[in-house]
Design a protein around this motif. Structure first.
Motif, PDB file in Angstrom:
ATOM      1  N   GLY A  55      -3.781  -5.277   6.058  1.00  0.00           N
ATOM      2  CA  GLY A  55      -2.518  -4.546   6.176  1.00  0.00           C
ATOM      3  C   GLY A  55      -2.563  -3.228   5.425  1.00  0.00           C
ATOM      4  N   ALA A  56      -3.156  -3.258   4.240  1.00  0.00           N
ATOM      5  CA  ALA A  56      -3.238  -2.043   3.428  1.00  0.00           C
ATOM      6  C   ALA A  56      -4.105  -0.995   4.117  1.00  0.00           C
ATOM      7  N   LEU A  57      -5.238  -1.442   4.680  1.00  0.00           N
ATOM      8  CA  LEU A  57      -6.118  -0.498   5.377  1.00  0.00           C
ATOM      9  C   LEU A  57      -5.417   0.111   6.599  1.00  0.00           C
ATOM     10  N   TYR A  58      -4.674  -0.741   7.284  1.00  0.00           N
ATOM     11  CA  TYR A  58      -3.953  -0.279   8.470  1.00  0.00           C
ATOM     12  C   TYR A  58      -2.945   0.794   8.077  1.00  0.00           C
ATOM     13  N   SER A  59      -2.299   0.564   6.952  1.00  0.00           N
ATOM     14  CA  SER A  59      -1.288   1.477   6.452  1.00  0.00           C
ATOM     15  C   SER A  59      -1.882   2.832   6.070  1.00  0.00           C
ATOM     16  N   VAL A  60      -3.099   2.816   5.577  1.00  0.00           N
ATOM     17  CA  VAL A  60      -3.762   4.072   5.216  1.00  0.00           C
ATOM     18  C   VAL A  60      -4.003   4.907   6.477  1.00  0.00           C
ATOM     19  N   SER A  61      -4.249   4.215   7.582  1.00  0.00           N
ATOM     20  CA  SER A  61      -4.620   4.900   8.827  1.00  0.00           C
ATOM     21  C   SER A  61      -3.429   5.388   9.623  1.00  0.00           C
ATOM     22  N   ALA A  62      -2.483   5.991   8.966  1.00  0.00           N
ATOM     23  CA  ALA A  62      -1.427   6.729   9.667  1.00  0.00           C
ATOM     24  C   ALA A  62      -0.402   5.871  10.373  1.00  0.00           C
ATOM     25  N   ILE A  63      -0.562   4.552  10.357  1.00  0.00           N
ATOM     26  CA  ILE A  63       0.407   3.739  11.066  1.00  0.00           C
ATOM     27  C   ILE A  63       1.481   3.277  10.078  1.00  0.00           C
ATOM     28  N   PRO A  64       2.755   3.609  10.368  1.00  0.00           N
ATOM     29  CA  PRO A  64       3.804   3.229   9.426  1.00  0.00           C
ATOM     30  C   PRO A  64       3.965   1.713   9.359  1.00  0.00           C
ATOM     31  N   ALA A  65       4.310   1.213   8.169  1.00  0.00           N
ATOM     32  CA  ALA A  65       4.539  -0.215   8.001  1.00  0.00           C
ATOM     33  C   ALA A  65       5.943  -0.555   8.483  1.00  0.00           C
ATOM     34  N   THR A  66       6.041  -1.630   9.281  1.00  0.00           N
ATOM     35  CA  THR A  66       7.356  -2.061   9.749  1.00  0.00           C
ATOM     36  C   THR A  66       7.513  -3.552   9.465  1.00  0.00           C
ATOM     37  N   ALA A  67       8.764  -3.979   9.385  1.00  0.00           N
ATOM     38  CA  ALA A  67       9.019  -5.389   9.091  1.00  0.00           C
ATOM     39  C   ALA A  67       8.514  -6.290  10.212  1.00  0.00           C
ATOM     40  N   GLU A  68       8.328  -5.707  11.399  1.00  0.00           N
ATOM     41  CA  GLU A  68       7.913  -6.534  12.553  1.00  0.00           C
ATOM     42  C   GLU A  68       6.403  -6.650  12.670  1.00  0.00           C
ATOM     43  N   MET A  69       5.658  -5.848  11.905  1.00  0.00           N
ATOM     44  CA  MET A  69       4.211  -5.783  12.150  1.00  0.00           C
ATOM     45  C   MET A  69       3.527  -7.124  11.954  1.00  0.00           C
ATOM     46  N   LEU A  87       0.833  -1.200   0.000  1.00  0.00           N
ATOM     47  CA  LEU A  87       0.000   0.000   0.000  1.00  0.00           C
ATOM     48  C   LEU A  87       0.872   1.256   0.000  1.00  0.00           C
ATOM     49  N   THR A  88       1.940   1.246   0.813  1.00  0.00           N
ATOM     50  CA  THR A  88       2.784   2.439   0.864  1.00  0.00           C
ATOM     51  C   THR A  88       3.342   2.747  -0.523  1.00  0.00           C
TER      52      THR A  88
END
Lengths: 243, 324
Positions: B238-252, B59-60
């Motif tokens: 994951g894509a929706l979560y990413s839209v909501s201001a939370i940065p994507a991390t390898a640990e997520m 998504l990012t």
């Protein structure tokens, strides 16, 4: 003489590396009703599973309408025209009688040339009239006899040429056994070939034309069912005195 | 010394709870796939959280691709176009996971169905580590966000519905939207498995694989389909979560996996209803812990799990192995 509808030759089925049938030979002609009798553990279910491709064969051949089934993926075997009622009943629990009857048509109806799904379901429910007023019942709530009817009905939904029934009369009250035999007779009368496993020799002689006796994974005798059931050796074997 | 708040502002309480339902919705979309895959394939896929992680990273990239090419939202029309682009980005991110998950099932998972569970756990764990490193190779080790729009995050650009006037407190409309998507996914899955032919064929395969084969079901195809479906919803989440201001991390993905375990154990393995109720419960407990007592962030959901296991060992909707 024409080729049989189903010809099982030298079947050696294996379960986890152990050979459980030691070269079973049997055949079913078009329109014929055949019984495979033997005690529990004699190899009836393994023979059937070998035919259906559910148990691998170390050796042997299964020819249906001249086609070698052992080379097919197991899910293609029902589409060739074999309906199978597994031992027990193995119905799809949580679903209704009607859903259980419709599922085969959804998966393989087209390949089997079943054009009218509703008509097929109604014809099965017509046959098993006791099932017709339980069509919306979830299958785990059926009685033993109704469950067997549903399992046989499911095997019939693909309009099979051969119906393989694994102990359809097992564990049922005598009155229900008679009722189910009536239904099976009706299926035979419709011209469908039937291969039926039984652990009780007295159940089948009046509905089948040919009987095979299996013991420890091998066919020990075959012939006219009425003659065979009178044979003292067979009687002894079936009562467990064969050891 | 940690100070516990003496009283909680009603607005805060509502926000914590809504955050919880938001996180619960996200969790549900991950956990439902995990539970369905377990119910049908009999494999606990430890790499499932990575589908969620990959969805977030995709998504990012995809959103950034759109953001730098289309006008920033200034009026209703440009906002609608912008929102549509983000929706497409989310769906694309999720769709890319269909072939990824399908291919993983067909090549790596399929050969081990008949093996002992230890093999399956080891193999899917190996897969998890490989996917985490794949994420690092493609997107790097730092948290990633989509490109900003006029100096603000995507969700801020989209948070135009005046929540304060509607509800009396400020809350992100993107998150509200995500909550509805979560509920929609839940209703869709119930309908899919209860009403559609494909859904019922999948259930039949889960209940009795051999009986299904004997009516002509290719379990290989069903398994690939289910795995791909699970991958899709995890990626979507994951894509929706990413839209909501939370940065994507390898640990997520790892965190999501662990919390998904809690969800499906609470809900009852194999149960979609259970995953939904479990996900919302875990989400709310988790969010309250994050807001009111952060050290218990992970402990709180697990405490809830222990409580449920003590009272109802089979989970709230005990349906081990069967989808309901």
């Amino acid at each position: 003489m024409s080729d049989p509808l189903l010809a099982v030759t030298n079947n050696k089925a294996t379960v986890e590396g152990f050979t459980v049938t030691h070269g079973v030979d049997l055949s079913v002609d078009e329109g014929e009703a055949v019984a495979l009798v033997g005690r529990n553990g004699a190899g009836k279910t393994s023979t059937f599973r070998g035919i259906m491709g559910l148990t691998p064969l170390a050796e042997g051949s299964v020819k249906f309408k001249g086609e070698e089934l052992t080379e097919l993926r197991p899910e293609l075997i029902p589409v060739r025209g074999i309906g199978y009622q597994p031992e027990g009943r193995d119905l799809f629990t949580g679903m209704t009688v009607e859903e259980n009857l419709r599922l085969p048509i959804w998966t393989s109806g087209k390949a089997r040339g079943v054009e009218d799904e509703d008509a097929m379901v109604e014809s099965i429910l017509d046959l098993f009239d006791e099932l017709s007023h339980r069509r919306d019942t979830e299958v785990q709530n059926l009685s033993g006899g109704q469950g067997k009817m549903c399992a046989i009905g499911r095997a019939m939904a693909l309009d099979p040429d051969l119906l393989i029934l694994d102990e359809p009369l097992e564990g049922l009250a005598p009155i229900v056994v008679e009722e189910l035999k009536g239904y099976i007779q009706e299926i035979i009368d419709r011209g469908i070939s039937v291969l039926i496993a039984e652990s009780n020799t007295s159940h089948v002689p009046d509905i089948v034309e040919e009987m095979y006796v299996i013991e420890r994974g091998s066919i020990v005798d075959n012939g006219d069912p009425k003659e065979l059931t009178k044979d003292p050796d067979i009687q002894e074997l079936m009562q467990g005195g064969g050891n | 010394m940690i100070e516990l708040p003496l009283f909680i502002d009603l607005g805060d309480a509502a926000v914590h709870t809504l955050n919880g339902i938001f996180r619960g919705s996200i969790l549900f979309m991950i956990a439902s796939g995990l539970t369905i895959i377990f119910g049908v394939l009999g494999v606990l896929n430890l790499a499932h959280g990575e589908f969620y992680g990959i969805g977030a990273f995709l998504l990012t990239s995809i959103a950034t691709f759109f953001v730098v090419r289309i006008a920033a939202p200034t009026d209703p029309l440009s906002t609608a176009i912008f929102a549509a682009a983000i929706v497409i980005a989310v769906l694309l991110s999720a769709a890319i996971l269909i072939p990824i998950a399908g291919a993983i099932e067909a090549t790596v998972i399929r050969p081990i169905y008949d093996r002992a569970e230890m093999y399956q756990l080891l193999l899917t764990y190996a897969l998890l580590l490989i996917l985490v490193d794949t994420i690092r190779i493609i997107w790097g080790s730092q948290p990633v966000r989509p490109a900003a729009v006029d100096g603000q995050q995507i969700h801020a650009a989209l948070d135009v519905i005046p929540m304060e006037e509607l509800f009396g407190f400020q809350y992100s409309s993107v998150r509200i939207f995500t909550i509805f998507i979560g509920i929609g996914t839940f209703l869709f899955l119930l309908w899919f498995f209860d009403r559609t032919k494909t859904g019922r064929i999948i259930r039949a395969t889960a209940i009795d694989r051999e009986a299904a084969t004997a009516i002509g079901v290719s379990s290989d195809r069903v398994f690939t389909l289910v795995f791909a479906l699970g991958g899709f919803f995890a990626g979507f989440s994951g894509a929706l979560y990413s839209v909501s201001a939370i940065p994507a991390t390898a640990e997520m993905g790892g965190t999501a996996l662990v919390l998904s375990f809690v969800v499906i154990v609470i809900g009852g393995l194999g149960s979609i209803r259970g995953s939904f109720v479990g996900a919302i419960l875990v989400g709310v407990v988790w969010s309250w812990a994050i807001a009111e007592y952060p050290p218990a962030e992970i402990a709180a959901p697990f405490a809830l799990m222990i409580l449920v296991l003590l009272v109802r060992p089979e989970g709230l909707y005990g349906a081990w192995g069967e989808i309901e």
